[in-house]
Design a protein around this motif. Structure first.
Motif, PDB file in Angstrom:
ATOM      1  N   ASP A 142      23.195  32.351   2.562  1.00  0.00           N
ATOM      2  CA  ASP A 142      22.629  33.188   1.495  1.00  0.00           C
ATOM      3  C   ASP A 142      22.783  32.563   0.114  1.00  0.00           C
ATOM      4  O   ASP A 142      22.037  32.892  -0.801  1.00  0.00           O
ATOM      5  N   GLU A 143      23.749  31.668  -0.047  1.00  0.00           N
ATOM      6  CA  GLU A 143      23.999  31.051  -1.345  1.00  0.00           C
ATOM      7  C   GLU A 143      23.115  29.831  -1.614  1.00  0.00           C
ATOM      8  O   GLU A 143      23.118  29.295  -2.709  1.00  0.00           O
ATOM      9  N   ILE A 144      22.366  29.379  -0.628  1.00  0.00           N
ATOM     10  CA  ILE A 144      21.500  28.209  -0.812  1.00  0.00           C
ATOM     11  C   ILE A 144      20.290  28.605  -1.638  1.00  0.00           C
ATOM     12  O   ILE A 144      19.571  29.536  -1.309  1.00  0.00           O
ATOM     13  N   VAL A 160       9.646  24.075   8.740  1.00  0.00           N
ATOM     14  CA  VAL A 160       9.906  25.202   9.630  1.00  0.00           C
ATOM     15  C   VAL A 160       8.635  26.024   9.793  1.00  0.00           C
ATOM     16  O   VAL A 160       7.749  25.987   8.941  1.00  0.00           O
ATOM     17  N   THR A 161       8.575  26.752  10.886  1.00  0.00           N
ATOM     18  CA  THR A 161       7.469  27.660  11.141  1.00  0.00           C
ATOM     19  C   THR A 161       8.032  28.925  11.770  1.00  0.00           C
ATOM     20  O   THR A 161       8.884  28.853  12.657  1.00  0.00           O
ATOM     21  N   VAL A 162       7.559  30.077  11.292  1.00  0.00           N
ATOM     22  CA  VAL A 162       7.912  31.357  11.898  1.00  0.00           C
ATOM     23  C   VAL A 162       6.615  31.937  12.449  1.00  0.00           C
ATOM     24  O   VAL A 162       5.609  32.008  11.750  1.00  0.00           O
ATOM     25  N   ASN A 163       6.650  32.321  13.715  1.00  0.00           N
ATOM     26  CA  ASN A 163       5.464  32.804  14.419  1.00  0.00           C
ATOM     27  C   ASN A 163       5.671  34.225  14.904  1.00  0.00           C
ATOM     28  O   ASN A 163       6.784  34.606  15.240  1.00  0.00           O
ATOM     29  N   VAL A 210      10.591  32.988   6.410  1.00  0.00           N
ATOM     30  CA  VAL A 210      10.493  31.530   6.268  1.00  0.00           C
ATOM     31  C   VAL A 210      11.598  31.026   5.349  1.00  0.00           C
ATOM     32  O   VAL A 210      12.241  30.008   5.635  1.00  0.00           O
ATOM     33  N   GLU A 211      11.858  31.742   4.257  1.00  0.00           N
ATOM     34  CA  GLU A 211      12.940  31.347   3.353  1.00  0.00           C
ATOM     35  C   GLU A 211      14.277  31.347   4.079  1.00  0.00           C
ATOM     36  O   GLU A 211      15.092  30.429   3.905  1.00  0.00           O
ATOM     37  N   GLN A 212      14.523  32.356   4.912  1.00  0.00           N
ATOM     38  CA  GLN A 212      15.771  32.424   5.668  1.00  0.00           C
ATOM     39  C   GLN A 212      15.895  31.247   6.629  1.00  0.00           C
ATOM     40  O   GLN A 212      16.956  30.646   6.756  1.00  0.00           O
ATOM     41  N   LYS A 213      14.810  30.890   7.283  1.00  0.00           N
ATOM     42  CA  LYS A 213      14.835  29.749   8.204  1.00  0.00           C
ATOM     43  C   LYS A 213      15.092  28.452   7.446  1.00  0.00           C
ATOM     44  O   LYS A 213      15.860  27.597   7.902  1.00  0.00           O
ATOM     45  N   ARG A 230      16.773  28.189   4.641  1.00  0.00           N
ATOM     46  CA  ARG A 230      18.191  28.241   4.250  1.00  0.00           C
ATOM     47  C   ARG A 230      19.103  27.889   5.425  1.00  0.00           C
ATOM     48  O   ARG A 230      20.080  27.153   5.263  1.00  0.00           O
ATOM     49  N   GLU A 231      18.797  28.425   6.614  1.00  0.00           N
ATOM     50  CA  GLU A 231      19.616  28.133   7.794  1.00  0.00           C
ATOM     51  C   GLU A 231      19.598  26.642   8.110  1.00  0.00           C
ATOM     52  O   GLU A 231      20.645  26.049   8.377  1.00  0.00           O
ATOM     53  N   ASP A 232      18.422  26.031   8.086  1.00  0.00           N
ATOM     54  CA  ASP A 232      18.324  24.597   8.377  1.00  0.00           C
ATOM     55  C   ASP A 232      19.035  23.780   7.305  1.00  0.00           C
ATOM     56  O   ASP A 232      19.710  22.790   7.614  1.00  0.00           O
ATOM     57  N   ALA A 233      18.897  24.182   6.047  1.00  0.00           N
ATOM     58  CA  ALA A 233      19.575  23.470   4.962  1.00  0.00           C
ATOM     59  C   ALA A 233      21.091  23.569   5.119  1.00  0.00           C
ATOM     60  O   ALA A 233      21.815  22.585   4.909  1.00  0.00           O
TER      61      ALA A 233
END
Length: 142
Positions: A59-61, A81-84, A98-101, A103-106
């Motif tokens: 969440d801090e990214i 990333v892609t969200v389907n 998409v933003e959450q994905k 952030r998770e990858d980062a």
């Protein structure tokens, strides 16, 4: 006369069989569709993708459209990333998903921010009734 009766019976049996098969397929697909409303993809290597992330750290990214600055940032990796959505009946993927994905990858790369962030509008893709993708550069401060 018997030939016509047999043909009509075969046609009726074929329609009945098609209806049963359609109902069976529907009965199998509906529970699967109800289990998940979206799925996502990432360009990270499988071993990195499978890492657990700390939700607080994620969440801090910070996500920004600013350009990568090599004087103050270390580039950790390009993110795609892609969200389907699972079915045509599910809601379209949101910008927040998409933003959450991203952030998770980062977070999995140890980043403190994602720069050059771009998020697409929803579109139909070969594998989904609705896809939204995002790209960016995972960075850490020097």
């Amino acid at each position: 006369m018997k030939k016509q009766g047999a043909a009509a019976k075969n046609e009726k049996d074929g329609e009945s069989s098609l209806l049963r098969k359609s109902m069976l397929v529907g009965a199998l697909i509906l529970p699967m569709a109800a289990c998940s409303t979206s799925w996502d993809t990432s360009n990270l290597a499988k071993d990195v993708r499978d890492q657990a992330v700390d939700a607080v750290a994620t969440d801090e990214i910070e996500l920004t459209g600013a350009a990568f600055d090599p004087a103050t940032q270390v580039k950790l990796g390009e993110l795609k990333v892609t969200v389907n959505k699972t079915t045509a009946f599910n809601a379209d993927p949101t910008v927040q998903q998409v933003e959450q994905k991203l952030r998770e990858d980062a977070a999995k790369l140890g980043a403190s921010a994602v720069v050059e962030t771009q998020i697409s509008s929803v579109r139909v893709s070969p594998l989904s009734w609705g896809s939204r993708s995002g790209t960016g550069v995972a960075v850490a401060a020097k």
